[in-house]
Design a protein around this motif. Structure first.
Motif, PDB file in Angstrom:
ATOM      1  N   ASP A   1       0.813  -1.210   0.000  1.00 34.95           N
ATOM      2  CA  ASP A   1       0.000   0.000   0.000  1.00 34.95           C
ATOM      3  C   ASP A   1       0.848   1.263   0.000  1.00 34.95           C
ATOM      4  O   ASP A   1       0.383   2.338   0.358  1.00 34.95           O
ATOM      5  CB  ASP A   1      -0.975   0.012   1.172  1.00 34.95           C
TER       6      ASP A   1
ATOM      7  N   ALA B   1      -5.435   5.621  -1.794  1.00 37.63           N
ATOM      8  CA  ALA B   1      -6.282   4.566  -1.226  1.00 37.63           C
ATOM      9  C   ALA B   1      -7.166   3.958  -2.296  1.00 37.63           C
ATOM     10  O   ALA B   1      -7.689   4.661  -3.165  1.00 37.63           O
ATOM     11  CB  ALA B   1      -7.149   5.134  -0.108  1.00 37.63           C
ATOM     12  N   ARG B   2      -7.331   2.657  -2.219  1.00 34.14           N
ATOM     13  CA  ARG B   2      -8.232   1.974  -3.145  1.00 34.14           C
ATOM     14  C   ARG B   2      -9.638   1.978  -2.548  1.00 34.14           C
ATOM     15  O   ARG B   2     -10.266   0.945  -2.403  1.00 34.14           O
ATOM     16  CB  ARG B   2      -7.779   0.549  -3.384  1.00 34.14           C
ATOM     17  N   ALA B   3     -10.112   3.107  -2.170  1.00 30.83           N
ATOM     18  CA  ALA B   3     -11.450   3.232  -1.607  1.00 30.83           C
ATOM     19  C   ALA B   3     -11.957   4.637  -1.879  1.00 30.83           C
ATOM     20  O   ALA B   3     -11.202   5.593  -1.862  1.00 30.83           O
ATOM     21  CB  ALA B   3     -11.425   2.954  -0.100  1.00 30.83           C
TER      22      ALA B   3
ATOM     23  N   VAL C   1     -12.599   3.596  -8.194  1.00 30.33           N
ATOM     24  CA  VAL C   1     -11.991   2.855  -7.084  1.00 30.33           C
ATOM     25  C   VAL C   1     -10.776   2.110  -7.631  1.00 30.33           C
ATOM     26  O   VAL C   1     -10.915   1.174  -8.409  1.00 30.33           O
ATOM     27  CB  VAL C   1     -12.983   1.857  -6.448  1.00 30.33           C
TER      28      VAL C   1
ATOM     29  N   ARG D   1     -18.456   4.171   2.024  1.00 30.69           N
ATOM     30  CA  ARG D   1     -17.099   3.969   1.526  1.00 30.69           C
ATOM     31  C   ARG D   1     -17.046   2.624   0.818  1.00 30.69           C
ATOM     32  O   ARG D   1     -17.475   1.607   1.359  1.00 30.69           O
ATOM     33  CB  ARG D   1     -16.084   3.988   2.679  1.00 30.69           C
TER      34      ARG D   1
ATOM     35  N   GLN E   1     -14.773  -0.281  -1.187  1.00 34.64           N
ATOM     36  CA  GLN E   1     -13.451  -0.860  -1.417  1.00 34.64           C
ATOM     37  C   GLN E   1     -13.582  -2.022  -2.382  1.00 34.64           C
ATOM     38  O   GLN E   1     -14.669  -2.492  -2.679  1.00 34.64           O
ATOM     39  CB  GLN E   1     -12.820  -1.339  -0.105  1.00 34.64           C
ATOM     40  N   ARG E   2     -12.408  -2.454  -2.840  1.00 35.61           N
ATOM     41  CA  ARG E   2     -12.369  -3.634  -3.704  1.00 35.61           C
ATOM     42  C   ARG E   2     -11.604  -4.711  -2.975  1.00 35.61           C
ATOM     43  O   ARG E   2     -10.397  -4.592  -2.743  1.00 35.61           O
ATOM     44  CB  ARG E   2     -11.710  -3.312  -5.047  1.00 35.61           C
TER      45      ARG E   2
ATOM     46  N   ASP F   1      -8.654  -6.075  -4.448  1.00 34.25           N
ATOM     47  CA  ASP F   1      -8.632  -5.258  -5.660  1.00 34.25           C
ATOM     48  C   ASP F   1      -9.488  -5.845  -6.775  1.00 34.25           C
ATOM     49  O   ASP F   1      -9.256  -5.601  -7.951  1.00 34.25           O
ATOM     50  CB  ASP F   1      -7.205  -5.057  -6.176  1.00 34.25           C
TER      51      ASP F   1
ATOM     52  N   GLU G   1     -17.824  -0.904   2.492  1.00 34.15           N
ATOM     53  CA  GLU G   1     -17.060  -1.104   3.719  1.00 34.15           C
ATOM     54  C   GLU G   1     -17.777  -0.528   4.934  1.00 34.15           C
ATOM     55  O   GLU G   1     -17.868  -1.167   5.970  1.00 34.15           O
ATOM     56  CB  GLU G   1     -15.677  -0.464   3.593  1.00 34.15           C
TER      57      GLU G   1
END
Length: 693
Positions: free
Chosen positions: A307, A339-341, A370, A398, A400-401, A404, A410
């Motif tokens: 990350d 961030a992936r969110a 995202v 929020r 997220q994946r 990914d 979330e």
């Protein structure tokens, strides 16, 4: 003083082209056994280092297994077990709880930011306080940070980070991880405490999740959760079965210290400690920023989650001068990735109906980016999770994946509604009543539900069904939407003209599909049972049911009238038996099955065609060259033997092909079960009068 490298013993016969034809254990004296144990331990450690650290093994897996088994036999026979022996890597008895222990040195956090100006500010402070420095740049792993302590080269303990001052002693679990050496190699310090990151590789995570799903278990949400949940298992044998690995990245304390961090990392592989190959040493902060940008681009190609990157001052004296705060070291900084969110409102909630009737609520989102992907919907999982997160239409959430890949909600960031979304009482597709099973909701319409119908046709034609090439999700949807398929049985009523009139269908594709369907009219019974898509019945269970009952009529009769008979079948317990019973007694399912049987004649399974192997029980592991494992199981069972999935004291032979599972081998060794390779298995069959030609 440094410990001599016992692995460098040129007289050790087990390092290069080792023999595997050993003298009987009982023929050795105690002194001879001790000598051989020392050599085997040294050799196994060296082979572990070459495999896990260098990625350059010098012996075959089968040879390694033979050395490992010999070491275990000698340790058990002559009572020569030792805490740092490689044989301790296979687990052990469960424990009741973990002991909390203090770290040899604080495991502090790292100051971090995703803003490049904060990174430059960090570098400016470093320059003002200690002058110009070089930096070591490393990936910031998204795993579980741990302390590994080696005393006189032997692994003394492994401890989770905890609160940074103390953590849980998980040494017995850590010993089961292949990339954790039980004993250091080379000219190592007398005392060495290092920091490492335990993680689950992405590809191994996906494979492990697939196996969990096949067993009917819930998959892990992401590799980090899988790692954290695994390392704190109270049963080390569970940890041994899961694909964990470690990267080592810092010295916490040592009896001998190098001048620079770079030199420390260069020596780690000499000790058998695995270092990430993306580490770079750079001259200034601009190069460090460039490193971060390059790693961000490569992120999706890595087989581990990261990350961000960690930027560390290389010179140890400079580190000492910079010091630390109560929370973090002042000589290191984490430059985080975006961030992936993202945050977005829920516009609506749709309910998907799966092949088994399971209802999955899906949030319909205002489109949002995202991780570089535009997402317009995300899973809400199930009614219990909706209630726990208090999520509803109009809420800002929020997203997220997971890993990914799969978008999910979330958390609620801002409430825009009252209460949480309530699942419907009836199926949104067929209006049948909805039933709850724990946290899940199911449509009771069975194959009479159009949504379940389409997915059932996809499954019927898919890899776990009859494998009808050319009939995937897209083509099934097209045929259903065109009104050509109202049931699975309608596959066998498709006409050439029906197909060629559709967009994208030419003469060749139409002819090929019709030929595939025609060839499926007499399917093997196991394939047909699996293709029906009975909940909890995959290909393996279908094969066991087919073997037990021989014909579809006999299976159906037992499922409808005597479900207790099903529980005697391997892989079928009371829950699966009840599910099979419910499937066959459903009027909607029965009608669909009857319609299919008007076109299909499942071929009976030949049972007990010989008794050459009567009374024997086999377990198979690994891949065989001349036949699949399923074919090998069928072979021995049709000759009177039993083929089971796990080793026990009742097992007569474990047949181990290429890349066999370690758990089954260990169980076989523990129960003194003979282990045969493929050639030995074939020889046994020939001795029993079974001709494989």
């Amino acid at each position: 003083m440094p410990v001599a490298d016992e692995d460098a013993d040129e007289d050790n016969p087990y390092l290069r082209n080792p023999p595997t034809d050993f003298e009987p254990v009982e023929a050795l004296t105690e002194a001879e056994a001790e000598r051989q144990v020392d050599q085997l331990r040294a050799a196994v450690r060296e082979h572990d280092r070459r495999y896990y650290v260098e990625s350059e093994p010098v012996i075959a897996d089968r040879t390694y297994d033979a050395l490992f088994a010999r070491l275990r036999d000698l340790e058990e026979e002559f009572d020569l077990s030792h805490p740092d022996s490689p044989t301790r890597s296979v687990g052990g008895e469960p424990i009741e709880e973990f002991e909390t222990v203090e770290h040899v040195a604080p495991m502090l956090s790292i100051d971090q930011s995703g803003d490049v100006e904060d990174v430059r500010e960090f570098a400016g402070r470093v320059q003002r306080e200690v002058g110009d420095v070089r930096y070591v740049c490393e990936p910031k792993f998204d795993g579980v940070s741990m302390e590994f302590v080696y005393d006189e080269g032997s692994l003394e303990r492994a401890v989770t980070r905890g609160d940074g001052r103390e953590g849980d002693d998980v040494t017995r679990n850590a010993r089961t991880i292949g990339s954790v050496p039980q004993h250091l190699h080379g000219d190592h310090p007398d005392f060495l405490a290092v920091r490492g990151e335990v993680y689950m590789p992405k590809d191994a995570f996906q494979e492990h999740n697939r196996e969990r799903i096949e067993r009917g278990e819930d998959p892990f949400a992401n590799p980090r959760n899988a790692t954290a949940g695994t390392i704190r298992q109270l049963d080390p044998s569970i940890v041994a079965d899961r694909p964990l690995a470690v990267f080592y990245f810092d010295v916490l304390e040592a009896s001998e210290l190098e001048d620079t961090h770079r030199e420390e990392l260069e020596r780690f592989p000499e000790f058998g400690l695995r270092v990430n190959d993306r580490v770079e040493v750079v001259d200034d902060i601009d190069d460090a920023i460039d490193y971060r940008d390059r790693l961000l681009e490569a992120r999706d190609d890595l087989d581990y989650e990261i990350d961000g990157v960690v930027i560390k001052v290389d010179d140890r004296d400079a580190r000492e001068e910079l010091g630390q705060t109560a929370r973090h070291d002042r000589w290191a900084f984490a430059y985080k990735f975006p961030a992936r969110a993202e945050v977005t409102p829920i516009a609506d909630v749709a309910v998907q109906v799966g092949r088994t009737g399971r209802l999955t609520p899906v949030a319909l989102l205002e489109p949002v980016d995202v991780g570089g992907v535009t997402v317009s919907r995300a899973s809400l999982h199930n009614p219990e999770e909706i209630a726990a997160k208090n999520v509803n239409i109009g809420d800002t959430v929020r997203v997220q994946r997971a890993g990914d890949v799969i978008p999910y909600v979330e958390e609620v960031v801002e409430k825009g509604s009252e209460g949480h979304y309530e699942m419907p009482d009836t199926c949104p597709v067929c209006d049948s009543p909805v039933e709850r099973d724990g946290p899940m909701a199911f449509c009771t319409g069975g194959l009479g539900c159009d949504a379940q119908l389409r997915r059932s046709i996809e499954y019927y034609a898919g890899d776990d069904g009859l494998d009808l090439e050319g009939l995937g999700e897209k083509s099934v949807r097209q045929l259903v939407d065109a009104g050509l398929l109202d049931s699975v049985a309608d596959l066998y009523e498709l006409a050439y003209e029906d197909l060629t009139e559709l967009d994208g269908w030419g003469e060749t594709s139409a002819e090929n599909l019709l030929a595939e369907i025609e060839a499926s009219r007499e399917p093997p019974l196991p394939d047909f049972v699996s293709a029906l898509g009975i909940p909890r019945v995959g290909p393996t269970t279908a094969r066991e049911l087919a073997r037990e009952f021989g014909t579809f009529e006999a299976l159906r009769e037992a499922a409808e009238d005597d479900p207790d008979r099903l529980e005697g079948v391997d892989d079928v317990g009371d829950t699966v038996a009840e599910t099979i019973h419910e499937f066959f007694t459903s009027e909607a399912n029965a009608e669909v099955v009857d319609d299919v049987l008007e076109h299909v004649s499942p071929q009976a399974v030949e049972i007990d065609t010989g008794d050459e192997l009567a009374g024997l029980t086999f377990v198979f592991t690994g891949s065989l060259e001349g036949m699949t494992r399923g074919e090998a199981q069928d072979l021995v069972e049709t000759r009177g033997a039993n083929a089971t999935g796990s080793v026990s004291g009742n097992t007569d032979y474990l047949v181990a092909g290429e890349n066999p599972g370690r758990t089954k081998r260990d169980d076989a060794e523990a129960d003194d079960v003979p282990i045969l390779d493929e050639d030995e298995f074939r020889a046994l069959l020939e001795e029993r009068g079974i001709d494989l030609e």
